[in-house]
Design an enzyme around this catalytic site. Structure first.
Site, mmCIF file in Angstrom:
data_model
loop_
_atom_site.group_PDB
_atom_site.id
_atom_site.type_symbol
_atom_site.label_atom_id
_atom_site.label_comp_id
_atom_site.label_asym_id
_atom_site.label_seq_id
_atom_site.Cartn_x
_atom_site.Cartn_y
_atom_site.Cartn_z
ATOM 1 N N GLU A 281 55.275 9.974 -90.084
ATOM 2 C CA GLU A 281 54.664 9.526 -91.332
ATOM 3 C C GLU A 281 53.305 10.196 -91.495
ATOM 4 O O GLU A 281 52.281 9.655 -91.015
ATOM 5 C CB GLU A 281 54.481 8.000 -91.312
ATOM 6 C CG GLU A 281 55.781 7.230 -91.324
ATOM 7 C CD GLU A 281 55.616 5.882 -92.004
ATOM 8 O OE1 GLU A 281 56.414 5.590 -92.906
ATOM 9 O OE2 GLU A 281 54.678 5.133 -91.675
ATOM 10 N N ASN B 149 60.101 -0.949 -95.357
ATOM 11 C CA ASN B 149 58.892 -1.567 -94.791
ATOM 12 C C ASN B 149 58.149 -2.259 -95.933
ATOM 13 O O ASN B 149 57.521 -1.600 -96.760
ATOM 14 C CB ASN B 149 58.017 -0.482 -94.140
ATOM 15 C CG ASN B 149 56.717 -1.054 -93.602
ATOM 16 O OD1 ASN B 149 56.548 -2.277 -93.531
ATOM 17 N ND2 ASN B 149 55.801 -0.171 -93.221
ATOM 18 N N LYS C 52 55.574 -3.961 -95.678
ATOM 19 C CA LYS C 52 54.142 -4.071 -95.388
ATOM 20 C C LYS C 52 53.693 -5.515 -95.664
ATOM 21 O O LYS C 52 54.468 -6.440 -95.400
ATOM 22 C CB LYS C 52 53.351 -3.033 -96.183
ATOM 23 C CG LYS C 52 53.923 -1.617 -95.953
ATOM 24 C CD LYS C 52 53.048 -0.525 -96.452
ATOM 25 C CE LYS C 52 53.688 0.821 -96.126
ATOM 26 N NZ LYS C 52 52.855 1.950 -96.524
ATOM 27 N N GLU D 134 48.663 2.382 -90.762
ATOM 28 C CA GLU D 134 47.785 1.355 -91.326
ATOM 29 C C GLU D 134 47.208 0.468 -90.224
ATOM 30 O O GLU D 134 46.061 0.012 -90.325
ATOM 31 C CB GLU D 134 48.555 0.542 -92.387
ATOM 32 C CG GLU D 134 48.755 1.380 -93.657
ATOM 33 C CD GLU D 134 50.038 1.119 -94.416
ATOM 34 O OE1 GLU D 134 50.703 0.101 -94.175
ATOM 35 O OE2 GLU D 134 50.382 1.971 -95.270
ATOM 36 N N SER E 195 56.087 8.347 -99.231
ATOM 37 C CA SER E 195 56.472 8.583 -100.628
ATOM 38 C C SER E 195 57.947 8.951 -100.797
ATOM 39 O O SER E 195 58.305 9.770 -101.642
ATOM 40 C CB SER E 195 55.556 9.647 -101.250
ATOM 41 O OG SER E 195 54.204 9.191 -101.256
ATOM 42 N N GLY F 66 52.037 6.295 -99.590
ATOM 43 C CA GLY F 66 51.573 5.592 -100.791
ATOM 44 C C GLY F 66 50.845 6.471 -101.783
ATOM 45 O O GLY F 66 50.153 5.967 -102.672
ATOM 46 N N HIS G 51 52.082 1.897 -86.701
ATOM 47 C CA HIS G 51 51.989 2.348 -88.096
ATOM 48 C C HIS G 51 50.554 2.788 -88.372
ATOM 49 O O HIS G 51 49.599 2.162 -87.889
ATOM 50 C CB HIS G 51 52.405 1.219 -89.048
ATOM 51 C CG HIS G 51 52.628 1.728 -90.442
ATOM 52 N ND1 HIS G 51 51.583 2.036 -91.286
ATOM 53 C CD2 HIS G 51 53.761 2.034 -91.115
ATOM 54 C CE1 HIS G 51 52.068 2.498 -92.425
ATOM 55 N NE2 HIS G 51 53.391 2.510 -92.349
HETATM 56 P P1 13P Z 1 55.318 4.673 -98.971
HETATM 57 O O1 13P Z 1 56.831 4.846 -98.999
HETATM 58 O O2 13P Z 1 54.834 3.607 -99.882
HETATM 59 O O3 13P Z 1 54.631 5.984 -99.133
HETATM 60 O O4 13P Z 1 54.957 4.148 -97.493
HETATM 61 C C1 13P Z 1 55.449 4.819 -96.413
HETATM 62 C C2 13P Z 1 55.229 3.993 -95.210
HETATM 63 O O5 13P Z 1 54.108 3.832 -94.759
HETATM 64 C C3 13P Z 1 56.383 3.337 -94.616
HETATM 65 O O6 13P Z 1 56.069 2.762 -93.388
#
Ligand code: 13P
Length: 252
Positions: free
Chosen positions: A166, A8, A10, A96, A212, A172, A94
């Site tokens: 997640e 992803n 993002k 976010e 992560s 992150g 997601h």
């Molecule tokens: P990270 O791997 O950067 O922690 O992000 C996870 C994520 O949100 C994948 O959609």
């Protein structure tokens, strides 16, 4: 069940950079026994498809889609538009988007159903935040998120659906959820699916973990029962590092 790994990006890599990532990734040795997809920003779908040509490794994924196929919805992108790029998977819900754009469980359910009806596999993201974890609400949160997300899905198997667990506190942050804890969460998700669609459907739904994940810890997840792959953010931005992660997930 085949392991599924999804990169992803993002909000990284516009059309100028997307093709370079795809080409660099495809130059790497990639395992054949895994399903690999890359979720790119909408504006990078055309460049990504151009670099892929007819190739399907990695499969193309989108990061979001609207819940109607067309209409007066300024700024939105529909599943049928994504199909024009050969998109096979699409993230929905997601955290976010839930946090920054106010996406609700109900919106996530509508998006998942519209994607499935269009023939794109929805990858439905669920997970508790830190406060909910501390209050011991993981099970309650997951059950509510899953129930709303699958409310209008079809279990017929023509277009399957995927769940991504997640936990928000691990995204992150460099604080991955311990695999045994992820396993428990995946069991909660699977039993919520079972409650609606029965055991044989629930057994075949892939539930992947995100938060992560990197090349150092991926093998702990993919060797944990009930964890069927990973959704990878930061560690997917470098195509070579993500290829290494894929090889580590499946060293065969
Ligand atoms: P990270 O791997 O950067 O922690 O992000 C996870 C994520 O949100 C994948 O959609």
């Amino acid at each position: 069940m085949r392991t599924l790994l999804i990169a992803n990006w993002k909000m990284h890599y516009g059309p100028m950079k997307a093709g370079g990532w795809i080409r660099a990734f495809r130059r790497e040795r990639l395992p054949k026994d895994l399903d690999i997809a890359v979720a790119v920003p909408h504006v990078s779908l055309a460049a990504s498809r151009a670099s892929l040509g007819r190739a399907s490794i990695p499969a193309l994924a989108a990061q979001d889609a609207f819940w109607a196929q067309d209409g007066a919805f300024t700024g939105e992108v529909s599943p049928s538009m994504l199909l024009e790029f050969g998109v096979q998977f699409c993230l929905v819900g997601h955290s976010e988007r839930r946090i920054y754009l106010g996406e609700t469980d109900e919106m996530v359910g509508k998006k998942a159903a519209t994607l499935q009806a269009a023939g794109i596999v929805p990858v439905i993201c669920v997970g508790e935040n830190e406060a909910q974890l501390k209050k011991g609400e993981v099970s309650k949160v997951l059950k509510a998120q899953v129930a709303a997300a699958i409310a209008s899905l079809k279990p017929d198997g023509k277009t399957p659906f995927v769940f991504a667990y997640e936990p928000v506190w691990s995204i992150g942050t460099g604080k991955p959820c311990p695999p045994q804890k992820a396993k428990e969460a995946h069991e909660i998700i699977r039993s919520a699916i079972q409650k609606k669609f029965g055991q044989s459907v629930a057994e075949h739904v892939r539930v992947i973990y995100g938060g992560s994940v990197d090349a150092h810890n991926i093998s702990e997840y993919v060797t944990t029962t009930g964890v069927n792959g990973a959704l990878v953010g930061g560690a997917s931005l470098d195509p070579r590092a993500f290829a290494l992660l894929c090889r580590t997930a499946n060293p065969a």
